[in-house]
Design an enzyme around this catalytic site. Structure first.
Site, mmCIF file in Angstrom:
data_model
loop_
_atom_site.group_PDB
_atom_site.id
_atom_site.type_symbol
_atom_site.label_atom_id
_atom_site.label_comp_id
_atom_site.label_asym_id
_atom_site.label_seq_id
_atom_site.Cartn_x
_atom_site.Cartn_y
_atom_site.Cartn_z
ATOM 1 N N GLU A 182 0.851 -1.207 0.000
ATOM 2 C CA GLU A 182 0.000 0.000 0.000
ATOM 3 C C GLU A 182 0.880 1.248 0.000
ATOM 4 O O GLU A 182 1.710 1.425 0.899
ATOM 5 C CB GLU A 182 -0.902 -0.013 1.240
ATOM 6 C CG GLU A 182 -1.856 1.172 1.301
ATOM 7 C CD GLU A 182 -2.765 1.150 2.541
ATOM 8 O OE1 GLU A 182 -3.004 0.055 3.103
ATOM 9 O OE2 GLU A 182 -3.212 2.230 2.943
ATOM 10 N N LYS A 237 -6.454 0.143 12.238
ATOM 11 C CA LYS A 237 -5.942 -0.334 10.943
ATOM 12 C C LYS A 237 -4.700 0.473 10.571
ATOM 13 O O LYS A 237 -3.715 -0.058 10.047
ATOM 14 C CB LYS A 237 -7.031 -0.212 9.875
ATOM 15 C CG LYS A 237 -6.735 -0.970 8.583
ATOM 16 C CD LYS A 237 -5.979 -0.178 7.550
ATOM 17 C CE LYS A 237 -5.824 -0.953 6.251
ATOM 18 N NZ LYS A 237 -5.056 -0.232 5.228
ATOM 19 N N ASP A 277 4.908 -13.577 12.532
ATOM 20 C CA ASP A 277 3.548 -14.038 12.235
ATOM 21 C C ASP A 277 2.575 -12.868 12.422
ATOM 22 O O ASP A 277 2.087 -12.620 13.530
ATOM 23 C CB ASP A 277 3.226 -15.209 13.180
ATOM 24 C CG ASP A 277 1.846 -15.795 12.942
ATOM 25 O OD1 ASP A 277 1.033 -15.171 12.246
ATOM 26 O OD2 ASP A 277 1.580 -16.882 13.485
HETATM 27 C C1 MEV Z 1 -5.297 3.693 5.515
HETATM 28 O O1 MEV Z 1 -4.649 2.496 5.134
HETATM 29 C C2 MEV Z 1 -5.165 3.927 7.002
HETATM 30 C C3 MEV Z 1 -5.934 5.145 7.534
HETATM 31 O O2 MEV Z 1 -7.293 5.066 7.124
HETATM 32 C C4 MEV Z 1 -5.831 5.125 9.037
HETATM 33 C C5 MEV Z 1 -6.717 6.136 9.731
HETATM 34 O O3 MEV Z 1 -7.777 6.498 9.211
HETATM 35 O O4 MEV Z 1 -6.336 6.527 10.856
HETATM 36 C C6 MEV Z 1 -5.383 6.425 6.978
#
Ligand code: MEV
Length: 422
Positions: A79, A263, A279
């Protein structure tokens, strides 16, 4: 070693690799392993039904200072923007001294499940009474003990389940510098007959728990408001700081936002896990289970300290190892470990936590100011340009035009390639 490499991003790939090799003292075979990612024969030995390999970009994030030492961080991720964000978060933290980390200790939990127990509460008592015998039997397996680790404690719980009460025995195992799954699983299987005798029930599952809450990694850093000023928006550093705290509060109040917030943390953590052969599924499982312990919430916290600095901290389970597994057997993961140059699994866990916090800090800073799409689109435009057939020497120009026109689409890229190559 200095992890500040101004202009690293703009160098060509060979120069970047040479710079990392030179700063980290990598031998030629380590450099080759970074560049090739191992061979298909190795892949065939690691898994089943192998037909090939898939290549992930292996990058290095710059600017990290962790517990007073500069460190270059290998990250494997497809990404765009993630590595740039980690480096940016690390730069913000660096201005005020970098990241401080600590780890609660390398303790993994093994679970032994006993079902059909007539008197679960008394059975729990019998297990606790015999905990020394259970512990000794676990350590008889010989794994870890010779390295100064092994089963340190035994606990037992009565768990109320949809099919009735079950007795669950936990082995608390010091796994030293290993991730520990194999050692813990071996121990849980070894003590199962004794647990069956003690509980009078039937032992079924014997396996580690990925909710590794006896193996927590913590990181913290501070950022001065002046370092949060951003040219592209009218917001002052203080406003950006306060909006970051509001963004964290949003995640603390709303699980829909907390999932995305976390995330962002895991973007950084998983990328280091993949690069170092750790892992990442175990780390993911542990992180989200830990985030859900009092109702799902953010793994990090953002506050304003007494000096008006943004005070950032994170705590999450970190089941990672520096020995054994793919980390040792995969030449690319070993080379990535050489880049990191950490002494122990605890030190490695601290770096993981720092990277998760850096990633999260940079994401929130961008989200509360210019937004994430500007940076993302700049990187994405290069992919679009290359896919549209731009020759290597025109990729940057086509990408820059796409961004300037705010039209990052394949069709426009193809037109530009045609126009510039006529
Ligand atoms: C994108 O991969 C991750 C974000 O969406 C995290 C967030 O919103 O804090 C930018």
């Amino acid at each position: 070693m200095d992890s500040r490499i101004p202009g690293f991003y703009d160098e060509d790939r060979e120069t970047r690799t040479a710079t990392v090799a030179e700063r980290c003292g990598l031998a030629d075979d380590a450099v080759e392993a970074l560049e090739t990612g191992g061979d298909v024969e190795l892949a065939d030995r690691l898994s089943e039904n192998v037909v090939g390999r898939i290549g992930y970009p292996l990058s290095v994030a710059t600017n990290f200072v962790v517990d007073g030492a500069d460190v270059l961080v290998p990250m494997a991720i497809e990404e765009s923007s993630v590595v740039a964000a980690a480096s940016h978060g690390a730069k913000l933290a660096r201005e005020a001294g970098g990241f401080e980390t600590d780890v609660s200790g390398p303790y993994m939990l093994g679970q032994i499940q006993a079902v059909d127990v007539a008197d679960p509460h008394a059975a729990r008592g019998r297990v606790l009474d015999a905990r020394e015998d259970v512990r000794a039997l676990a350590n008889d397996q010989g794994v870890l003990v010779s390295h100064g680790g092994g089963c340190d404690d035994v606990t037992a719980r009565v768990v109320d389940t949809p099919t009735g009460e079950q007795v669950v025995v936990h082995l608390v195992v010091d796994v030293c510098d290993a991730m520990g799954a194999n050692a813990v699983n071996t121990m849980t299987e070894a003590v199962a007959p004794l647990v069956e005798d003690l509980t009078g029930g039937e032992v079924s599952l014997r396996v580690l728990s990925n909710l590794a809450d006896r193996r927590l990694a913590r990181a913290r850093c501070r950022v001065a408001p002046a370092d949060l000023d951003h040219d592209e928006t009218d917001r002052s550093g203080e406003q950006v700081r306060d909006h970051i705290v509001d963004a964290w509060a949003f995640a603390a109040g709303d699980p829909y936002r907390a999932a995305t917030h976390n995330k962002g943390v895991m973007n950084g953590v998983d990328a280091v896990a993949l690069a170092t052969g750790n892992d990442w599924r175990a780390i993911e499982a542990g992180a989200h289970a830990y985030a859900a312990r009092d109702g799902y919430g953010p793994l990090s916290t953002f506050e304003v300290d007494a000096d008006g600095y943004l005070s950032c901290s994170i705590e999450l389970p970190m089941q990672v190892g520096t020995v054994g597994g793919t980390t040792s057997s995969h030449p690319t993961a070993s080379a990535a470990m050489e880049v990191l140059d950490v002494e122990s699994a605890d030190d490695l866990a601290g770096v993981f936590a720092a990277v998760g916090l850096a990633e999260n800090l940079a994401s929130l800073r961008a989200l509360v100011s210019e937004g994430i799409q500007t940076g993302h689109m700049k990187l994405h435009a290069k992919n679009v340009a290359a896919q549209a057939g731009a020759p290597d020497d025109l990729v940057d120009e086509v990408a820059a035009r796409l961004v300037a026109e705010e039209d990052v689409r394949a069709g426009r890229a193809r037109d530009l390639v045609e126009e510039l190559t006529e």
